[in-house]
Design a protein around this motif. Structure first.
Motif, PDB file in Angstrom:
ATOM      1  N   ALA A 157       0.880  -1.175   0.000  1.00  0.00           N
ATOM      2  CA  ALA A 157       0.000   0.000   0.000  1.00  0.00           C
ATOM      3  C   ALA A 157       0.910   1.215   0.000  1.00  0.00           C
ATOM      4  N   GLU A 158       0.681   2.137  -0.954  1.00  0.00           N
ATOM      5  CA  GLU A 158       1.609   3.267  -1.058  1.00  0.00           C
ATOM      6  C   GLU A 158       1.276   4.437  -0.145  1.00  0.00           C
ATOM      7  N   ASN A 159       0.175   4.357   0.600  1.00  0.00           N
ATOM      8  CA  ASN A 159      -0.114   5.419   1.563  1.00  0.00           C
ATOM      9  C   ASN A 159      -1.035   4.870   2.658  1.00  0.00           C
ATOM     10  N   LYS A 210      -7.661   0.566   4.035  1.00  0.00           N
ATOM     11  CA  LYS A 210      -8.604  -0.250   3.269  1.00  0.00           C
ATOM     12  C   LYS A 210      -8.156  -1.711   3.235  1.00  0.00           C
ATOM     13  N   VAL A 211      -6.849  -1.937   3.056  1.00  0.00           N
ATOM     14  CA  VAL A 211      -6.312  -3.306   2.988  1.00  0.00           C
ATOM     15  C   VAL A 211      -6.578  -4.052   4.286  1.00  0.00           C
ATOM     16  N   SER A 251      -4.083   5.781   3.595  1.00  0.00           N
ATOM     17  CA  SER A 251      -5.492   5.554   3.235  1.00  0.00           C
ATOM     18  C   SER A 251      -5.682   4.189   2.601  1.00  0.00           C
ATOM     19  N   LYS A 252      -4.778   3.826   1.689  1.00  0.00           N
ATOM     20  CA  LYS A 252      -4.875   2.514   1.045  1.00  0.00           C
ATOM     21  C   LYS A 252      -4.601   1.398   2.053  1.00  0.00           C
TER      22      LYS A 252
END
Length: 127
Positions: free
Chosen positions: A30-32, A38-39, A34-35
């Motif tokens: 995940a590059e940030n 979600k993961v 927020s992502k």
């Protein structure tokens, strides 16, 4: 082992993925923050690795850790800082913030793999 690596630098993410995959780990990038949030709601994770500096105008790894700690599904999942912050006192600062372990970049993969292999299996995935 399912590992989430939160890293905004694509090269660092690719290297970590390659190294951990050699150890039969499934790496999710995940590059940030927020992502990553979600993961964690959609994947059964055993370990989370978090870079501290996740880019301009993004939450940093310390704020992300605090958000992770509020989620019941992550209460037994270890979270390690993986960061370029490597000055004297940085390791203790990140441990005091609440990370379970700390690795400075460039990462000593033998040490990281050793720590990963020593994680108590009874804690892994028991969320």
């Amino acid at each position: 082992m399912n590992i989430l690596y939160v890293e905004d630098n694509k090269i660092n993410a690719m290297v970590m993925d390659k190294m951990l995959s050699k150890n039969d780990s499934n790496v999710i990038i995940a590059e940030n923050g927020s992502k990553a949030l979600k993961v964690v709601k959609n994947k059964n994770l055993d370990l989370i690795l978090v870079d501290i500096n996740l880019g301009l105008n993004q939450m940093d790894g310390c704020e992300l850790l605090q958000r992770f700690r509020k989620l019941d599904i992550l209460k037994n999942i270890p979270v390690f800082a993986v960061t370029a912050y490597a000055m004297p006192g940085d390791k203790q600062r990140f441990i005091n913030i609440g990370f379970d372990n700390y690795f400075s970049k460039p990462v000593d993969f033998d040490k990281l793999l050793s720590v990963i292999s020593s994680i108590n299996p009874s804690k892994i995935g028991s969320n």
